[in-house]
Design a protein around this motif. Structure first.
Motif, PDB file in Angstrom:
ATOM      1  N   ALA A  20     -17.004 -30.359 -23.881  1.00 42.46           N
ATOM      2  CA  ALA A  20     -16.354 -31.292 -24.809  1.00 42.46           C
ATOM      3  C   ALA A  20     -15.343 -32.536 -23.364  1.00 42.46           C
ATOM      4  CB  ALA A  20     -16.330 -31.102 -26.127  1.00 42.46           C
ATOM      5  N   PRO A  21     -15.435 -33.664 -23.603  1.00 44.14           N
ATOM      6  CA  PRO A  21     -14.318 -34.437 -22.720  1.00 44.14           C
ATOM      7  C   PRO A  21     -14.029 -34.724 -23.676  1.00 44.14           C
ATOM      8  CG  PRO A  21     -16.312 -36.058 -22.725  1.00 44.14           C
ATOM      9  CD  PRO A  21     -16.768 -34.681 -24.090  1.00 44.14           C
ATOM     10  N   ILE A  22     -12.500 -35.600 -23.319  1.00 44.20           N
ATOM     11  CA  ILE A  22     -11.361 -36.079 -24.176  1.00 44.20           C
ATOM     12  C   ILE A  22     -12.376 -37.386 -24.548  1.00 44.20           C
ATOM     13  CG2 ILE A  22      -8.879 -37.418 -23.950  1.00 44.20           C
ATOM     14  CD1 ILE A  22      -8.327 -35.059 -22.472  1.00 44.20           C
ATOM     15  N   TYR A  23     -12.138 -37.858 -25.876  1.00 46.43           N
ATOM     16  CA  TYR A  23     -13.072 -39.292 -25.904  1.00 46.43           C
ATOM     17  C   TYR A  23     -12.525 -40.323 -25.401  1.00 46.43           C
ATOM     18  CZ  TYR A  23      -9.261 -40.370 -29.231  1.00 46.43           C
ATOM     19  OH  TYR A  23      -7.937 -40.748 -29.317  1.00 46.43           O
ATOM     20  N   SER A  24     -13.152 -41.374 -24.793  1.00 42.88           N
ATOM     21  CA  SER A  24     -12.776 -42.697 -24.555  1.00 42.88           C
ATOM     22  C   SER A  24     -13.813 -43.765 -25.108  1.00 42.88           C
ATOM     23  CB  SER A  24     -12.737 -42.920 -23.197  1.00 42.88           C
ATOM     24  OG  SER A  24     -14.210 -42.797 -23.123  1.00 42.88           O
ATOM     25  N   PRO A  59     -18.124 -37.180 -27.100  1.00 42.01           N
ATOM     26  CA  PRO A  59     -19.586 -36.386 -26.894  1.00 42.01           C
ATOM     27  C   PRO A  59     -19.791 -35.409 -26.365  1.00 42.01           C
ATOM     28  CG  PRO A  59     -19.979 -37.635 -24.763  1.00 42.01           C
ATOM     29  CD  PRO A  59     -18.320 -38.094 -25.226  1.00 42.01           C
ATOM     30  N   GLU A  60     -19.849 -34.461 -27.544  1.00 45.52           N
ATOM     31  CA  GLU A  60     -19.804 -32.489 -27.309  1.00 45.52           C
ATOM     32  C   GLU A  60     -21.415 -32.513 -26.511  1.00 45.52           C
ATOM     33  OE1 GLU A  60     -18.649 -30.680 -30.242  1.00 45.52           O
ATOM     34  OE2 GLU A  60     -18.279 -32.028 -31.332  1.00 45.52           O
ATOM     35  N   GLN A  61     -21.350 -31.663 -25.953  1.00 37.49           N
ATOM     36  CA  GLN A  61     -22.656 -31.260 -24.820  1.00 37.49           C
ATOM     37  C   GLN A  61     -23.169 -29.986 -24.883  1.00 37.49           C
ATOM     38  OE1 GLN A  61     -24.734 -33.553 -22.738  1.00 37.49           O
ATOM     39  NE2 GLN A  61     -26.021 -31.853 -22.754  1.00 37.49           N
ATOM     40  N   TRP A  90     -17.056 -40.264 -32.715  1.00 36.80           N
ATOM     41  CA  TRP A  90     -17.547 -42.076 -33.169  1.00 36.80           C
ATOM     42  C   TRP A  90     -16.197 -42.757 -34.124  1.00 36.80           C
ATOM     43  CZ3 TRP A  90     -17.989 -45.809 -36.745  1.00 36.80           C
ATOM     44  CH2 TRP A  90     -18.034 -47.341 -36.254  1.00 36.80           C
ATOM     45  N   SER A  91     -15.379 -43.101 -33.405  1.00 39.33           N
ATOM     46  CA  SER A  91     -14.475 -44.088 -34.406  1.00 39.33           C
ATOM     47  C   SER A  91     -14.218 -45.376 -33.615  1.00 39.33           C
ATOM     48  CB  SER A  91     -13.277 -43.398 -34.374  1.00 39.33           C
ATOM     49  OG  SER A  91     -12.345 -43.159 -33.163  1.00 39.33           O
ATOM     50  N   LEU A  92     -12.903 -46.110 -34.297  1.00 37.59           N
ATOM     51  CA  LEU A  92     -12.865 -47.659 -33.823  1.00 37.59           C
ATOM     52  C   LEU A  92     -11.163 -47.296 -34.106  1.00 37.59           C
ATOM     53  CD1 LEU A  92     -14.782 -49.805 -36.069  1.00 37.59           C
ATOM     54  CD2 LEU A  92     -15.004 -49.480 -34.200  1.00 37.59           C
TER      55      LEU A  92
HETATM   56  P1  ADP Z   1     -15.575 -29.664 -32.248  1.00 35.44           P
HETATM   57  O1  ADP Z   1     -16.288 -28.703 -31.620  1.00 35.44           O
HETATM   58  O2  ADP Z   1     -14.614 -28.613 -33.216  1.00 35.44           O
HETATM   59  O3  ADP Z   1     -16.537 -31.159 -33.070  1.00 35.44           O
HETATM   60  P2  ADP Z   1     -14.410 -30.898 -30.035  1.00 35.44           P
HETATM   61  O4  ADP Z   1     -13.201 -30.182 -29.640  1.00 35.44           O
HETATM   62  O5  ADP Z   1     -15.754 -29.418 -29.046  1.00 35.44           O
HETATM   63  O6  ADP Z   1     -14.404 -30.617 -31.689  1.00 35.44           O
HETATM   64  O7  ADP Z   1     -15.078 -31.995 -29.856  1.00 35.44           O
HETATM   65  C1  ADP Z   1     -14.445 -32.730 -30.397  1.00 35.44           C
HETATM   66  C2  ADP Z   1     -14.762 -34.345 -29.088  1.00 35.44           C
HETATM   67  O8  ADP Z   1     -14.629 -35.443 -30.395  1.00 35.44           O
HETATM   68  C3  ADP Z   1     -14.292 -34.761 -28.505  1.00 35.44           C
HETATM   69  O9  ADP Z   1     -14.852 -34.563 -27.435  1.00 35.44           O
HETATM   70  C4  ADP Z   1     -13.518 -35.565 -29.102  1.00 35.44           C
HETATM   71  O10 ADP Z   1     -12.027 -35.428 -27.874  1.00 35.44           O
HETATM   72  C5  ADP Z   1     -13.365 -36.260 -30.119  1.00 35.44           C
HETATM   73  N1  ADP Z   1     -11.983 -36.795 -30.960  1.00 35.44           N
HETATM   74  C6  ADP Z   1     -10.989 -36.942 -31.089  1.00 35.44           C
HETATM   75  N2  ADP Z   1     -10.798 -37.697 -31.497  1.00 35.44           N
HETATM   76  C7  ADP Z   1     -11.981 -38.732 -31.893  1.00 35.44           C
HETATM   77  C8  ADP Z   1     -11.739 -40.185 -32.006  1.00 35.44           C
HETATM   78  N3  ADP Z   1     -10.898 -40.411 -32.394  1.00 35.44           N
HETATM   79  N4  ADP Z   1     -12.291 -40.954 -31.648  1.00 35.44           N
HETATM   80  C9  ADP Z   1     -13.840 -40.632 -31.124  1.00 35.44           C
HETATM   81  N5  ADP Z   1     -13.774 -39.134 -31.083  1.00 35.44           N
HETATM   82  C10 ADP Z   1     -12.907 -37.951 -30.937  1.00 35.44           C
END
Ligand code: ADP
Ligand code: MG
Length: 641
Positions: A222-226, A141-143, A272-274
């Protein structure tokens, strides 16, 4: 866990949960236990870790928990990391009633993650994948947020009570110069961001990206996704820490969707992804024909799901704060569509038409496990106007608001996906000619649901007309969208997949309905308070000052047209404002008691009253001397940090 917590300075533990208020809750107990002889030991039992009981009668339950059964139960969620915050070991838990009904935002999220995994694995098996045990929804989630100076914030009752400004004339300068977006970060903001990153890392939240946003004083983290569960927990934690760290820097972090009228609002893009437990992203187009066919099948499921449940998805982002944002030409429109980009869009079109697909040579596209070579995908995403965009290997749902928990939208995405994957698996598991049936299924799905795909400009009025012609729902406000939360087809979906019971769903709808009129009422009451106690007395004082000046000047035969005409204009507007305020008060007194009528009444009567009062007050602001205006202006708030 106790040893680790105590070594790191913790003295207490708490079950940390997410009631339906949308924020987190915690109740702290110390590890202290008497050991006889006046001594104590630090103790923590397995039972205390696993289960908790709390008087939960004050949390919203939407009628799920009769008041005589006030107890709520928390149960450990071992799939999300415990963390130490301010001397307490925080244990993520679900929260439910004695009868097992979910009273929180975590339990249904976990259920939806299980369900989408179950259905996805069925399909993976058909493609010969025997290794994957689990498919996991991934979320990043980008906040977005605003920072304002604490001193100025404290002088604005509206910001303190409602999180947004209820008054404020357009500043002389706003975001016209486009110089803030990705601009150099100012030292005070940089210090805040550094402190925030470090505070989040200490809690195990992988904060990664930070930058300035479009509006002045607006930023993004934005965090690293999880996995979706951790992402949701961490986003809740992030919002809390953002506020606390701001306080240390004499700042206030605003998470409201629209703190300032006429200035871009704040959203929360839900990526969001799977992915499989073996680490494969199912929305990555692969390097082999089989992987690509599987990618197209999952893509088809997503497209069909969003089309079938567009109304429900819209309802998950429907609340008063977001009403100021969606459809306001700065955030996605209220109509849901999917942006695929040119490459993928062309591929889908060629499948629908059975035509040749240029990128891959002159032959008719056959989907199957041994046709379709590599799909070249442009994953740069140039369209920021789309509610849902495919961005290379994930979908970005751009409608959620900055203040909201991402749980609701992700429960919806997971469940919708589970439903479509289940339908596909039911068909394909019975298939005798897998290749042919797969091809037919993908082609038919794209054909039947192509109306939801739109690659153009979502801000264009022509799109809204076209969307309506395509039969897409245009649910403009919360009042239009929320009732669909409880629509039979949607309730049926969630009950069928075991995500919510019928009662849980009705309870949630009730809470959302109630919230709407509560929020609007707090705003209206704050507005009345500021008008009666701050604005009206201030402008009246100023008019009086002008009259005295004019009186003295006239006695001395000094021209005083400025004082006279300004006083006159002030008098006219002040009376109009008093009338608007009285109307708002009178209408508030007539607000119906039942939830559904109150919601419509707030939308149809109270909000227009507030708009009218604000319009007059803002006009008064533009002719009132600064020292008489009772609180900081937009220019001061937006350019102070
Ligand atoms: P942008 O502003 O260009 O959309 P950001 O880097 O600000 O990109 O945010 C992208 C977000 O999507 C980050 O939190 C990133 O970790 C997340 N993300 C990247 N790959 C995936 C994925 N496969 N599934 C879900 N989230 C992802
Ligand atoms: Mg971003």
């Amino acid at each position: 866990m106790k040893n680790w917590a105590v070594e790191n300075g913790a003295t207490h533990y708490t079950h940390w949960f997410q009631p339906m208020t949308g924020v987190t809750a915690e109740k702290h107990d110390s590890f202290i236990s008497p050991a006889g002889g006046g001594k104590i030991i630090m103790e923590f039992s397995g039972k205390e870790l696993v289960r908790g009981e709390s008087d939960a009668s004050s949390f919203p339950s939407g009628g799920l928990r009769a008041t005589f059964e006030a107890r709520g139960y928390t149960a450990w969620d071992p799939t999300s990391y415990a963390f130490i915050k301010e001397g307490s070991l925080c244990i993520p838990t679900i929260f439910c009633s004695y009868s097992g009904h979910a009273l929180d935002k975590k339990m249904p999220l976990l259920r939806s993650m299980d369900e989408v995994s179950r259905q996805a694995v069925r399909l993976l098996r058909l493609f010969g994948d025997t290794a994957t045990k689990r498919v996991i929804p991934q979320v990043g989630p980008e906040q977005e947020y605003f920072l304002v100076d604490k001193k100025l914030y404290n002088q604005r009752k509206d910001l303190r009570m409602t999180g947004r400004t209820l008054f404020g004339a357009k500043p002389v300068r706003s975001q016209e110069l486009d110089d803030h977006y990705y601009g150099a970060i100012k030292p005070r903001v940089a210090a805040y961001m550094r402190d925030l990153d470090e505070s989040l890392w200490a809690l195990g939240v992988l904060s990664k990206t930070k930058h300035n946003e479009v509006a002045p004083s607006q930023h993004e983290i934005a965090p690293i996704y999880s996995d979706a569960n951790t992402a949701c927990d961490h986003n809740q934690l992030t919002m809390e820490i953002m506020k606390k760290v701001a306080d240390r820097h004499d700042l206030v972090c605003l998470l409201h969707e629209k703190p300032f009228a006429g200035v871009n609002g704040s959203g929360k893009h839900d990526n969001w992804s799977l992915s499989t437990d073996t680490g494969r992203n199912l929305f990555n187009s692969g390097s082999t024909p089989s992987q690509n066919a599987q990618f197209l099948l999952f893509l088809a499921a997503f497209i069909k799901g969003v089309d079938d449940y567009q109304d429900f998805l819209r309802a998950t982002v429907a609340f008063p704060g977001n009403d100021h944002r969606l459809g306001a030409q700065e955030a996605p429109p209220a109509v849901i569509s999917i942006f695929l980009g040119d490459d993928l869009g062309n591929l889908v079109t060629s499948i629908i038409n059975g035509t040749e697909y240029e990128e891959i040579g002159k032959r008719t596209l056959q989907i199957g496990v041994d046709s379709i070579p590599a799909i070249p995908l442009d994953n740069t995403d140039r369209n920021r106007t789309s509610p849902i965009a495919f961005t290379g290997n994930k979908f970005e749902f751009r409608m959620p608001g900055a203040s909201q928990s991402v749980s609701g939208p992700n429960i919806a995405l997971n469940t919708i996906m589970a439903e479509e994957l289940q339908q596909f698996a039911d068909i394909l598991e019975e298939s005798v000619d897998f290749q042919a049936d797969l091809h037919r299924l993908i082609k038919r799905t794209f054909t039947e649901h192509q109306r939801i795909i739109f690659n153009g400009n979502g801000y264009d009025d022509a799109w809204i007309a076209e969307a309506e012609a395509r039969g897409l729902a245009n649910l403009v406000s919360t009042v239009d969208a929320l009732p669909l939360y409880a629509a039979p087809k949607n309730v049926d979906l969630f009950v069928r997949h075991g995500i919510y019971t019928q009662e849980e769903m009705a309870a949630r709808a009730e809470i959302h309905f109630e919230n709407y009129s509560r929020i609007v009422s707090i705003e209206a009451n704050t507005m009345i308070d500021m008008l009666r106690h701050e604005i009206l007395p201030a402008v009246s004082d100023y008019a009086d000052q002008l009259c005295q000046r004019a009186f003295h000047k006239e006695a001395m035969h000094i021209p005083c047209e400025y004082d006279r005409s300004t006083a006159k204009e002030l008098g006219r507007l002040t009376d109009a404002l008093m009338a608007a305020c009285s109307k708002l008060e009178a209408d508030m007194a007539q607000k119906p008691a039942d939830t559904i009528s109150a919601m419509a009444y707030c939308h149809d009567v109270i909000i227009p009253d507030m708009t009218q009062a604000r319009r007059i007050a803002d006009e008064l602001e533009t002719i009132t001397a600064r020292k008489y205006w009772p609180f900081p202006t937009y220019s001061e708030l937006l350019f102070s940090v």
